[in-house]
Design an enzyme around this catalytic site. Structure first.
Site, short mmCIF file in Angstrom:
data_model
loop_
_atom_site.label_atom_id
_atom_site.label_comp_id
_atom_site.label_asym_id
_atom_site.label_seq_id
_atom_site.Cartn_x
_atom_site.Cartn_y
_atom_site.Cartn_z
N PRO A 37 0.79 -1.23 0.00
CG PRO A 37 -0.17 -1.14 2.12
CD PRO A 37 0.48 -2.08 1.15
CG ASN A 38 -0.24 4.35 1.31
OD1 ASN A 38 -1.20 4.87 0.77
ND2 ASN A 38 -0.29 3.84 2.53
NE ARG A 60 4.13 6.65 1.85
CZ ARG A 60 4.30 5.39 2.21
NH1 ARG A 60 4.70 4.49 1.33
NH2 ARG A 60 4.06 5.00 3.44
CE1 TYR A 81 9.13 4.81 2.96
CE2 TYR A 81 7.62 6.68 2.96
CZ TYR A 81 8.05 5.49 3.50
OH TYR A 81 7.42 4.97 4.59
CG ASN A 91 8.23 -2.24 0.27
OD1 ASN A 91 7.77 -2.39 1.40
ND2 ASN A 91 8.78 -1.11 -0.12
CB ALA A 142 1.41 0.21 6.14
CG HIS A 184 5.14 -2.25 10.26
ND1 HIS A 184 6.47 -2.63 10.34
CD2 HIS A 184 5.10 -1.25 9.32
CE1 HIS A 184 7.19 -1.87 9.51
NE2 HIS A 184 6.39 -1.04 8.87
CG ASP A 233 -0.77 -17.07 8.59
OD1 ASP A 233 0.33 -17.09 9.18
OD2 ASP A 233 -1.87 -17.08 9.18
CD GLU A 243 10.22 -7.80 5.64
OE1 GLU A 243 10.42 -8.90 6.20
OE2 GLU A 243 9.92 -6.77 6.27
CG HIS A 263 11.00 -2.62 4.36
ND1 HIS A 263 9.63 -2.51 4.30
CD2 HIS A 263 11.27 -3.80 4.98
CE1 HIS A 263 9.11 -3.60 4.86
NE2 HIS A 263 10.08 -4.38 5.28
CG LEU A 264 11.72 2.18 -1.10
CD1 LEU A 264 10.42 2.91 -1.31
CD2 LEU A 264 12.65 2.39 -2.27
CB SER A 265 12.66 3.91 5.00
OG SER A 265 11.62 3.08 5.49
NE ARG A 297 10.33 5.71 8.46
CZ ARG A 297 9.36 5.57 7.56
NH1 ARG A 297 9.43 4.59 6.68
NH2 ARG A 297 8.33 6.38 7.56
NE ARG A 350 7.14 4.14 9.85
CZ ARG A 350 6.04 4.28 9.09
NH1 ARG A 350 5.65 3.31 8.30
NH2 ARG A 350 5.34 5.40 9.14
C1 DQA Z 1 8.26 0.82 3.76
C2 DQA Z 1 8.36 1.01 5.27
C3 DQA Z 1 7.02 0.84 5.94
O1 DQA Z 1 7.13 1.03 7.34
C4 DQA Z 1 6.02 1.86 5.41
O2 DQA Z 1 4.75 1.64 5.96
C5 DQA Z 1 5.97 1.88 3.92
C6 DQA Z 1 7.21 1.74 3.15
C7 DQA Z 1 9.59 1.12 3.03
O3 DQA Z 1 9.73 0.70 1.88
O4 DQA Z 1 10.49 1.77 3.59
O5 DQA Z 1 4.92 2.13 3.33
O6 DQA Z 1 7.92 -0.53 3.49
#
Ligand code: DQA
Length: 146
Positions: A10-11, A18, A23, A74, A77, A80, A87, A98, A100-102, A107, A111
């Site tokens: 998501p997002n 964003r 990011y 990725n 959100a 978490h 599952d 897995e 993640h950009l950040s 953080r 997270r």
């Molecule tokens: C994220 C880190 C997550 O905590 C956050 O909710 C995201 C992006 C990242 O790529 O850093 O939407 O997955």
């Protein structure tokens, strides 16, 4: 040819606009382009999916078994919160990486916990778009048994 499913949670469709201080300015399209270029050089085919909906991600993972050799995800959100995505990865019996950009550990405290990490082969975070590229390299290494 080996196939890898790349899942964006998501997002992530908002990347570029964003929170660029967290990011970066890279868009999801640009990330996919860089991944495609890397995959091409490695003779691997990628399929991308983005969804803001947990159930759609669960279904995509569930259907991946016979079509793909590995997953790069990725979960954004849902990292978490989502027992359902965890599952699904556990059930599908495909190696998942897995990304993640950040750096989620640098953080907010909420997270710092990933429900996905225990069922992933490994996690890469904190390197911006390079997290995805390293994640794809790792997934290809898993497919090739390196
Ligand atoms: C994220 C880190 C997550 O905590 C956050 O909710 C995201 C992006 C990242 O790529 O850093 O939407 O997955």
């Amino acid at each position: 040819m080996d196939k890898v499913l790349v899942i964006h949670g998501p997002n992530l469709d908002l990347l570029g606009k964003r929170q660029p201080e967290i990011y970066g300015k890279v868009t999801l399209e640009e990330i996919n382009k860089k991944l495609k270029a890397l995959a091409k050089g490695k003779n691997v085919v990628l399929e991308f999916m983005h969804s803001n909906h947990e159930g759609e991600i669960v279904e995509a993972i569930g259907k991946a078994k016979d079509k793909f050799q590995a997953i790069v995800i990725n979960p954004a959100a849902y990292t978490h919160t989502s027992v359902a995505i965890r599952d699904a990865i556990d059930a599908v019996d495909l190696p998942a990486v897995e990304v993640h950009l950040s750096n989620i550990y640098a953080r907010e405290e909420f997270r710092h916990t990933s429900l996905i990490a225990p069922v992933a082969k490994g996690q890469i975070c904190g390197f911006g778009v390079n997290s995805y590229l390293l994640g794809l390299e790792a997934a290809i290494g898993l497919i090739e048994g390196k």
